[in-house]
Design a protein around this motif. Sequence first.
Motif, PDB file in Angstrom:
ATOM      1  N   LEU A  88       0.815  -1.210   0.000  1.00 20.71           N
ATOM      2  CA  LEU A  88       0.000   0.000   0.000  1.00 20.71           C
ATOM      3  C   LEU A  88       0.854   1.267   0.000  1.00 20.71           C
ATOM      4  O   LEU A  88       0.580   2.209  -0.751  1.00 20.71           O
ATOM      5  CB  LEU A  88      -0.949  -0.009   1.204  1.00 20.71           C
ATOM      6  CG  LEU A  88      -2.069  -1.059   1.163  1.00 20.71           C
ATOM      7  CD1 LEU A  88      -2.824  -1.068   2.482  1.00 20.71           C
ATOM      8  CD2 LEU A  88      -3.019  -0.764   0.014  1.00 20.71           C
ATOM      9  N   THR A  89       1.874   1.306   0.830  1.00 20.25           N
ATOM     10  CA  THR A  89       2.680   2.526   0.922  1.00 20.25           C
ATOM     11  C   THR A  89       3.459   2.789  -0.363  1.00 20.25           C
ATOM     12  O   THR A  89       3.680   3.945  -0.729  1.00 20.25           O
ATOM     13  CB  THR A  89       3.669   2.450   2.101  1.00 20.25           C
ATOM     14  OG1 THR A  89       4.483   1.268   1.969  1.00 20.25           O
ATOM     15  CG2 THR A  89       2.938   2.425   3.432  1.00 20.25           C
ATOM     16  N   ARG A  90       3.850   1.752  -1.064  1.00 16.88           N
ATOM     17  CA  ARG A  90       4.596   1.949  -2.311  1.00 16.88           C
ATOM     18  C   ARG A  90       3.664   2.204  -3.488  1.00 16.88           C
ATOM     19  O   ARG A  90       4.028   2.916  -4.424  1.00 16.88           O
ATOM     20  CB  ARG A  90       5.453   0.719  -2.607  1.00 16.88           C
ATOM     21  CG  ARG A  90       6.812   0.691  -1.947  1.00 16.88           C
ATOM     22  CD  ARG A  90       6.821   0.941  -0.468  1.00 16.88           C
ATOM     23  NE  ARG A  90       8.124   0.713   0.144  1.00 16.88           N
ATOM     24  CZ  ARG A  90       8.414   0.964   1.404  1.00 16.88           C
ATOM     25  NH1 ARG A  90       7.468   1.441   2.222  1.00 16.88           N
ATOM     26  NH2 ARG A  90       9.629   0.748   1.874  1.00 16.88           N
ATOM     27  N   ARG A 122       7.172   0.684 -12.533  1.00 15.48           N
ATOM     28  CA  ARG A 122       7.400   0.832 -11.100  1.00 15.48           C
ATOM     29  C   ARG A 122       6.767  -0.283 -10.280  1.00 15.48           C
ATOM     30  O   ARG A 122       7.293  -0.639  -9.221  1.00 15.48           O
ATOM     31  CB  ARG A 122       6.886   2.203 -10.653  1.00 15.48           C
ATOM     32  CG  ARG A 122       7.733   3.336 -11.226  1.00 15.48           C
ATOM     33  CD  ARG A 122       7.185   4.716 -10.937  1.00 15.48           C
ATOM     34  NE  ARG A 122       8.101   5.736 -11.426  1.00 15.48           N
ATOM     35  CZ  ARG A 122       7.851   7.052 -11.426  1.00 15.48           C
ATOM     36  NH1 ARG A 122       6.678   7.499 -10.958  1.00 15.48           N
ATOM     37  NH2 ARG A 122       8.746   7.909 -11.893  1.00 15.48           N
ATOM     38  N   VAL A 123       5.664  -0.828 -10.733  1.00 16.35           N
ATOM     39  CA  VAL A 123       5.039  -1.891  -9.955  1.00 16.35           C
ATOM     40  C   VAL A 123       5.912  -3.142  -9.970  1.00 16.35           C
ATOM     41  O   VAL A 123       5.857  -3.965  -9.037  1.00 16.35           O
ATOM     42  CB  VAL A 123       3.622  -2.194 -10.495  1.00 16.35           C
ATOM     43  CG1 VAL A 123       3.662  -3.056 -11.752  1.00 16.35           C
ATOM     44  CG2 VAL A 123       2.764  -2.861  -9.419  1.00 16.35           C
ATOM     45  N   ALA A 124       6.753  -3.299 -10.989  1.00 15.57           N
ATOM     46  CA  ALA A 124       7.678  -4.428 -11.022  1.00 15.57           C
ATOM     47  C   ALA A 124       8.626  -4.378  -9.829  1.00 15.57           C
ATOM     48  O   ALA A 124       8.939  -5.409  -9.218  1.00 15.57           O
ATOM     49  CB  ALA A 124       8.464  -4.416 -12.332  1.00 15.57           C
ATOM     50  N   PHE A 151       6.804  -5.556  -6.638  1.00 20.64           N
ATOM     51  CA  PHE A 151       6.647  -7.006  -6.532  1.00 20.64           C
ATOM     52  C   PHE A 151       7.933  -7.660  -6.028  1.00 20.64           C
ATOM     53  O   PHE A 151       7.886  -8.561  -5.182  1.00 20.64           O
ATOM     54  CB  PHE A 151       6.247  -7.595  -7.885  1.00 20.64           C
ATOM     55  CG  PHE A 151       4.763  -7.658  -8.090  1.00 20.64           C
ATOM     56  CD1 PHE A 151       4.013  -8.682  -7.536  1.00 20.64           C
ATOM     57  CD2 PHE A 151       4.108  -6.687  -8.823  1.00 20.64           C
ATOM     58  CE1 PHE A 151       2.639  -8.744  -7.718  1.00 20.64           C
ATOM     59  CE2 PHE A 151       2.742  -6.730  -9.004  1.00 20.64           C
ATOM     60  CZ  PHE A 151       1.992  -7.766  -8.455  1.00 20.64           C
ATOM     61  N   LEU A 152       9.082  -7.212  -6.517  1.00 20.63           N
ATOM     62  CA  LEU A 152      10.332  -7.767  -6.021  1.00 20.63           C
ATOM     63  C   LEU A 152      10.579  -7.337  -4.578  1.00 20.63           C
ATOM     64  O   LEU A 152      11.169  -8.086  -3.795  1.00 20.63           O
ATOM     65  CB  LEU A 152      11.494  -7.319  -6.905  1.00 20.63           C
ATOM     66  CG  LEU A 152      11.645  -8.096  -8.208  1.00 20.63           C
ATOM     67  CD1 LEU A 152      12.796  -7.557  -9.030  1.00 20.63           C
ATOM     68  CD2 LEU A 152      11.855  -9.581  -7.944  1.00 20.63           C
ATOM     69  N   GLY A 153      10.128  -6.138  -4.212  1.00 21.11           N
ATOM     70  CA  GLY A 153      10.239  -5.700  -2.823  1.00 21.11           C
ATOM     71  C   GLY A 153       9.473  -6.617  -1.881  1.00 21.11           C
ATOM     72  O   GLY A 153       9.923  -6.903  -0.765  1.00 21.11           O
ATOM     73  N   LEU A 154       8.317  -7.095  -2.322  1.00 24.33           N
ATOM     74  CA  LEU A 154       7.546  -8.041  -1.504  1.00 24.33           C
ATOM     75  C   LEU A 154       8.327  -9.328  -1.264  1.00 24.33           C
ATOM     76  O   LEU A 154       8.355  -9.858  -0.150  1.00 24.33           O
ATOM     77  CB  LEU A 154       6.219  -8.361  -2.201  1.00 24.33           C
ATOM     78  CG  LEU A 154       5.204  -7.216  -2.309  1.00 24.33           C
ATOM     79  CD1 LEU A 154       4.054  -7.630  -3.214  1.00 24.33           C
ATOM     80  CD2 LEU A 154       4.683  -6.804  -0.943  1.00 24.33           C
ATOM     81  N   ILE A 155       8.982  -9.813  -2.324  1.00 27.08           N
ATOM     82  CA  ILE A 155       9.787 -11.030  -2.180  1.00 27.08           C
ATOM     83  C   ILE A 155      10.953 -10.785  -1.234  1.00 27.08           C
ATOM     84  O   ILE A 155      11.255 -11.601  -0.353  1.00 27.08           O
ATOM     85  CB  ILE A 155      10.289 -11.494  -3.564  1.00 27.08           C
ATOM     86  CG1 ILE A 155       9.103 -11.911  -4.430  1.00 27.08           C
ATOM     87  CG2 ILE A 155      11.298 -12.628  -3.428  1.00 27.08           C
ATOM     88  CD1 ILE A 155       9.472 -12.221  -5.871  1.00 27.08           C
ATOM     89  N   PHE A 168      12.165   3.566   0.667  1.00 29.95           N
ATOM     90  CA  PHE A 168      10.829   3.932   0.192  1.00 29.95           C
ATOM     91  C   PHE A 168      10.918   4.697  -1.122  1.00 29.95           C
ATOM     92  O   PHE A 168      10.168   4.424  -2.076  1.00 29.95           O
ATOM     93  CB  PHE A 168      10.127   4.770   1.260  1.00 29.95           C
ATOM     94  CG  PHE A 168       8.881   5.466   0.787  1.00 29.95           C
ATOM     95  CD1 PHE A 168       7.683   4.779   0.659  1.00 29.95           C
ATOM     96  CD2 PHE A 168       8.893   6.824   0.484  1.00 29.95           C
ATOM     97  CE1 PHE A 168       6.528   5.430   0.243  1.00 29.95           C
ATOM     98  CE2 PHE A 168       7.748   7.479   0.062  1.00 29.95           C
ATOM     99  CZ  PHE A 168       6.560   6.777  -0.057  1.00 29.95           C
ATOM    100  N   PHE A 169      11.818   5.652  -1.211  1.00 23.62           N
ATOM    101  CA  PHE A 169      11.941   6.464  -2.417  1.00 23.62           C
ATOM    102  C   PHE A 169      12.284   5.593  -3.621  1.00 23.62           C
ATOM    103  O   PHE A 169      11.679   5.723  -4.695  1.00 23.62           O
ATOM    104  CB  PHE A 169      13.017   7.539  -2.208  1.00 23.62           C
ATOM    105  CG  PHE A 169      13.184   8.465  -3.383  1.00 23.62           C
ATOM    106  CD1 PHE A 169      12.336   9.544  -3.563  1.00 23.62           C
ATOM    107  CD2 PHE A 169      14.199   8.257  -4.309  1.00 23.62           C
ATOM    108  CE1 PHE A 169      12.485  10.395  -4.652  1.00 23.62           C
ATOM    109  CE2 PHE A 169      14.361   9.102  -5.393  1.00 23.62           C
ATOM    110  CZ  PHE A 169      13.506  10.173  -5.565  1.00 23.62           C
TER     111      PHE A 169
END
Length: 493
Positions: free
Chosen positions: A14-16, A73-75, A78-82, A114-115
């Motif tokens: 959500l924050t990203r 950017r959403v790519a 998704f890697l951040g979640l992993i 975050f940035f």
Amino acid sequence: MRWTAIVLLCVLWLTRLLSLEVLPLHNDEGLHLTRAVEVWNGHPFWAISDGKIINHWLIAAFYPQGAPVFAGRVATIFLGLIGLAAGYALARRLAGSTGALLAGALWLFSPYLFFYERLAFSDAQAGALVMLAVWLAFRLSESGQRREAVLTGLALGAALLFKFTAAPFVLSVALVVLLKGQVPRQRRWLNLVIIAGVVAAGFVVPLGYLLLKGNDLFAIAFGWLGTSSGQGIAFFNNLQRLWAQLTGFGTISWVVLLIGGLALLLLRKTRSNPVGRLSDGQLAVIVWALPLLVIMILGREVLSRHYVVALPLALTLGGAGLGLGVQRFKLAPARNLVVAAGIVALVFGFVPLALTAYTNPAALPLPADVRYEHITSHSSGYGLREAAQQFPTTLTRPDLPIIGSLFPDSCRRANFYAPANFKMVCTDAPGLPEIEAALRDNGAVYVLADNAPLIGVDVRTLDSQVTCIAAYPRPGETEADASVVLWLVEPRS
């Protein structure tokens, strides 16, 4: 604890994701999007000599032709979640559930990470994959299974293929495999060979492609190496730049907690390793710090985004160290109070920055070099985005071509914002031959110039009649001194 991990992942998402497209595309983001489109055109290894080989494949999976800024950017998210999931698991191994929670909080509320997790850059992507590779290496060191070695090699290879700045973290994986756990020595070396083989296999096709095409072998990437820069010894300049990144995002509560957590992890004994006298925590700090040191020593000029490859692992270990520190409190209420206070301090520093990022990113508190790159210079998308979006209303003669008197990457990046029938013709700035040809063939031409005469052409020096259609100032500029200006160029009557 599974629910805690799920909540952390949801908060990251959500924050990203909120207002993901509000900051204009940076030059490198536009390049990655261009490469992603080329994947669909049958060119999966288009222009990979900068050491970013497959990062654009993930962007291509989201079909960037439809919504390019969001897809790019959403790519990264998704890697951040992993990466966060792997970091949570590693911190839990090192410091229990409290350490995992604090590691997740540091990751989520670090303004620096975050940035960059909201941009289509490969650094945060590679950093998340490094986190995954290190976690898998810790698992491998305990199980010794070949399947785990293959998985570790895949994660490490992916990190390297996303960006070469992940290369020093080969040391991290090697040190964990060799120095941790109770696996017999022969099996350790065999697993290391398996990892190396899997990583090498990932490079066979791109290397073969470059050799067949006669292209250079990553000359741009290797040109980044060097022990000195124009301002002196590179290491000290890089160290100064790193400190500027840690302190330049408007809040330092996360930095204090990060440094404190790393110190606690380094000083406090956890489970001892049979090999040597290092604890798990001490080994983890070393496998993070050594590659970072290599980057700072060998990097001719380590930019703010380059450090991000080491940031996810640092935040994970910092949170684990804080978790070990909290364990000193014997009573559960005291432990809970300290954990809550730490998270509140992180949130208190993070929320104002996040709200600004969602509404007016030009007003963000940023390190000077980050502000220059993303807000005020030609590498930022300000001015170009506004010009391209307004073509349908500003161009009263849509039959005329539009020449982008810009760097080619800047032109292609601006075209991602332009409606389908208003794409610019991209040239090598200043593009005088294309402008003259368009004048000759069409009788008039629109020219969008950037930073004339340093980049784009100063159309007022042409032997033509020129009319200023609109000016698009970047933050800090006015219409009178705007860097991006749209002109109508016609023959003299």
